[in-house]
Scaffold this motif. Structure first.
Motif, mmCIF file in Angstrom:
data_model
loop_
_atom_site.group_PDB
_atom_site.id
_atom_site.type_symbol
_atom_site.label_atom_id
_atom_site.label_comp_id
_atom_site.label_asym_id
_atom_site.label_seq_id
_atom_site.Cartn_x
_atom_site.Cartn_y
_atom_site.Cartn_z
ATOM 1 N N ALA A 171 0.487 3.324 9.373
ATOM 2 C CA ALA A 171 -0.554 2.737 8.339
ATOM 3 C C ALA A 171 0.100 2.107 7.409
ATOM 4 N N CYS A 172 -0.611 0.878 6.992
ATOM 5 C CA CYS A 172 -0.269 -0.047 5.696
ATOM 6 C C CYS A 172 -0.443 0.670 4.447
ATOM 7 N N LYS A 173 0.416 0.572 3.602
ATOM 8 C CA LYS A 173 0.234 0.946 2.491
ATOM 9 C C LYS A 173 -0.604 0.144 1.227
ATOM 10 N N ARG A 174 -0.653 -1.080 1.855
ATOM 11 C CA ARG A 174 -1.478 -2.005 0.888
ATOM 12 C C ARG A 174 -2.969 -2.274 1.767
ATOM 13 N N CYS A 175 -3.035 -2.288 2.929
ATOM 14 C CA CYS A 175 -4.563 -2.655 3.283
ATOM 15 C C CYS A 175 -5.198 -1.401 3.792
ATOM 16 N N ARG A 176 -4.289 -0.160 3.784
ATOM 17 C CA ARG A 176 -4.863 1.084 4.343
ATOM 18 C C ARG A 176 -5.210 1.116 5.804
ATOM 19 N N ARG A 177 -5.016 -0.053 6.455
ATOM 20 C CA ARG A 177 -5.387 -0.112 8.024
ATOM 21 C C ARG A 177 -4.207 0.995 8.754
ATOM 22 N N ALA A 178 -4.804 1.729 9.716
ATOM 23 C CA ALA A 178 -3.853 2.538 10.470
ATOM 24 C C ALA A 178 -3.099 1.735 11.484
ATOM 25 N N ASP A 179 -2.001 2.008 11.884
ATOM 26 C CA ASP A 179 -1.372 1.503 13.299
ATOM 27 C C ASP A 179 -1.052 0.071 13.350
ATOM 28 N N VAL A 180 -0.745 -0.674 11.869
ATOM 29 C CA VAL A 180 -0.790 -2.023 12.088
ATOM 30 C C VAL A 180 0.446 -2.428 11.209
ATOM 31 N N ALA A 181 1.042 -1.657 10.618
ATOM 32 C CA ALA A 181 2.296 -1.931 9.593
ATOM 33 C C ALA A 181 3.617 -1.596 10.134
ATOM 34 N N CYS A 182 4.433 -2.497 9.682
ATOM 35 C CA CYS A 182 5.996 -2.074 10.084
ATOM 36 C C CYS A 182 6.336 -0.705 9.819
ATOM 37 N N PRO A 183 6.948 0.023 10.533
ATOM 38 C CA PRO A 183 7.356 1.486 10.368
ATOM 39 C C PRO A 183 8.362 1.589 9.435
ATOM 40 N N LYS A 184 9.067 0.610 8.923
ATOM 41 C CA LYS A 184 10.105 0.828 7.830
ATOM 42 C C LYS A 184 9.617 0.598 6.656
ATOM 43 N N CYS A 185 8.924 -0.644 6.274
ATOM 44 C CA CYS A 185 8.545 -0.847 4.901
ATOM 45 C C CYS A 185 6.803 -0.711 4.756
ATOM 46 N N LEU A 186 6.348 -0.118 5.922
ATOM 47 C CA LEU A 186 4.990 0.038 5.747
ATOM 48 C C LEU A 186 4.133 -0.732 5.076
ATOM 49 N N GLY A 187 4.517 -1.903 5.600
ATOM 50 C CA GLY A 187 3.583 -3.244 4.831
ATOM 51 C C GLY A 187 3.927 -3.901 3.864
ATOM 52 N N GLU A 188 4.913 -3.179 3.077
ATOM 53 C CA GLU A 188 5.398 -3.468 1.713
ATOM 54 C C GLU A 188 6.359 -4.828 1.731
ATOM 55 N N ARG A 189 6.857 -5.124 3.043
ATOM 56 C CA ARG A 189 7.778 -6.333 2.959
ATOM 57 C C ARG A 189 9.110 -6.079 2.577
ATOM 58 N N GLN A 190 9.492 -5.224 1.576
ATOM 59 C CA GLN A 190 10.788 -4.795 1.318
ATOM 60 C C GLN A 190 11.126 -3.289 1.169
ATOM 61 N N VAL A 191 12.258 -2.886 1.032
ATOM 62 C CA VAL A 191 12.444 -1.426 1.296
ATOM 63 C C VAL A 191 13.447 -1.182 -0.117
ATOM 64 N N THR A 192 13.531 -0.059 -0.510
ATOM 65 C CA THR A 192 14.352 0.302 -1.574
ATOM 66 C C THR A 192 15.853 -0.103 -1.323
ATOM 67 N N CYS A 193 16.421 -0.668 -2.424
ATOM 68 C CA CYS A 193 17.737 -0.884 -2.321
ATOM 69 C C CYS A 193 18.800 0.051 -2.000
ATOM 70 N N PRO A 194 19.662 0.093 -0.915
ATOM 71 C CA PRO A 194 20.580 1.191 -0.533
ATOM 72 C C PRO A 194 21.649 1.510 -1.312
ATOM 73 N N VAL A 195 22.135 0.235 -1.884
ATOM 74 C CA VAL A 195 23.074 0.563 -3.096
ATOM 75 C C VAL A 195 22.884 1.099 -4.256
ATOM 76 N N CYS A 196 21.850 0.831 -4.857
ATOM 77 C CA CYS A 196 21.480 1.111 -6.278
ATOM 78 C C CYS A 196 20.413 2.240 -6.080
ATOM 79 N N LYS A 197 19.938 2.379 -4.973
ATOM 80 C CA LYS A 197 18.927 3.292 -4.777
ATOM 81 C C LYS A 197 17.515 3.288 -5.513
ATOM 82 N N GLY A 198 17.470 2.026 -5.919
ATOM 83 C CA GLY A 198 16.352 1.635 -6.526
ATOM 84 C C GLY A 198 16.365 1.921 -8.236
#
Length: 359
Positions: A171-198
């Motif tokens: 499910a996309c965190k941005r548009c709320r539609r189901a079964d459409v988003a990247c399973p890793k970033c959930l539609g946000e295009r980016q992920v938390t930096c693993p170096v600084c942990k955000g």
């Protein structure tokens, strides 16, 4: 110490060597033999050479052991006894009076400096988020809104067929539609930096967050010890005076006379000949920096005898350790030359015969 054999004693020893049964050769008769002295002289000297140097020293940290070193006012006049053995190597380290001091390190505080990698912050700025490595921040972030949060239509589009083995969409965190988003970033295009942990700050790999590091130039002590050092060294230097003489192995068993001198003022032994004294004089001169010496002199009387009745042989006579006189016979120079010419003539004749037969 036994005296050297006389000319007559040497000639008598050669007489016994050349005499045959029933025939006695009298070499002591004037003109029967010519005797010349070619005595062997060897001299070895080991000098102890002193060198004094002075320099300013500065080392890291506190050097408590320097307080136990001998001190001096003027290095050139500081008394240092020469070594008992001139062949021994010796080094004496001194400290000039009043020169010993501790100096603070001007490039650190208490032995530490700010980490140059992070400039003393303990870390470095770091982006809180990074591009998703699954959808690479592109349209595949969400099939419905392309990761923008704004769907293309008000209705949900039919799900795209998933390739076999592909991971299910979320499910996309941005548009709320189901079964459409990247399973890793959930539609946000980016992920938390693993170096600084955000957090936005990454730890410094050099100081590990300590912000300050040990100052190696001063060894982490924050101070230096400085002093003027004087060094006195005694270095052995050996030389030998070994003139050429007949290479007879039997000479090693001769009655060698030996003397050892330990001072430049010691008199040379009286068993040396005048020629040997002239050889030794410049060799034994005191050299610059010399503070001690050990001179070993060795002498063996050696007589060369030529017979009027036997010009093809030369005889050498010298006293053995037992007191007897040893006599060694060798072909004379003219005999060796004659044999060499004879051999040359034979070789030349053989070559001529060979060439004649080959024609």
């Amino acid at each position: 110490m036994a005296t050297a054999p006389s000319d007559e004693e040497m000639l008598q020893a050669v007489e016994r060597r050349v005499s045959r049964p029933g025939v006695t050769t009298r070499l002591t008769v004037p003109g029967a033999a010519a005797l010349t002295w070619q005595s062997v002289f060897e001299c070895r000297i080991v000098r102890s050479v002193e060198r004094r140097t002075e320099r300013r020293r500065r080392v890291k940290g506190r050097q408590s052991g320097l307080a136990n070193r001998p001190t001096y006012t003027h290095l050139g006049t500081y008394p240092v006894a020469p070594p008992a053995d001139p062949g021994a190597q010796r080094r004496l380290e001194l400290v000039q009076e009043g020169s010993l001091a501790e100096e603070p390190c001007e490039d650190c505080v208490d032995g530490k400096r700010d980490c140059e990698a992070c400039e003393g912050r303990g870390g470095r700025p770091c982006p809180r988020h990074i591009e998703c490595d699954a959808c690479h921040g592109g349209p595949d972030a969400c099939w419905e809104c392309d990761g923008t949060g704004h769907p293309r239509t008000k209705r949900s589009r039919a799900p795209r067929p998933r390739p076999e083995g592909a991971e299910a969409r979320a499910a996309c965190k941005r548009c709320r539609r189901a079964d459409v988003a990247c399973p890793k970033c959930l539609g946000e295009r980016q992920v938390t930096c693993p170096v600084c942990k955000g957090t936005g700050t990454a730890g410094c790999g050099t100081c590990k967050g300590a912000k300050r590091l040990r100052h190696e130039e001063c060894g982490g002590t924050g101070r230096f010890t400085a002093w003027t050092e004087g060094v006195v060294t005694h270095t052995p230097a050996a030389e030998e005076l070994r003139p050429a003489y007949p290479p007879f192995s039997k000479l090693r068993k001769g009655q060698w006379r030996t003397a050892v001198l330990t001072s430049a003022d010691d008199d040379l032994p009286d068993f040396l000949e005048d020629a040997h004294l002239k050889q030794a004089a410049p060799f034994l001169a005191v050299k610059e920096g010399e503070v001690g010496r050990r001179v070993t002199l060795r002498y063996l009387p050696l007589a060369r005898v030529e017979l009027r009745t036997d010009p093809d042989r030369v005889y050498y006579a010298f006293p053995e350790a037992s007191g007897e006189i040893e006599v060694i016979g060798r072909p004379s120079r003219q005999r060796v030359t004659a044999l060499a010419w004879a051999a040359f003539a034979v070789i030349t004749l053989a070559a001529l015969v060979t060439l004649t037969l080959l024609r």
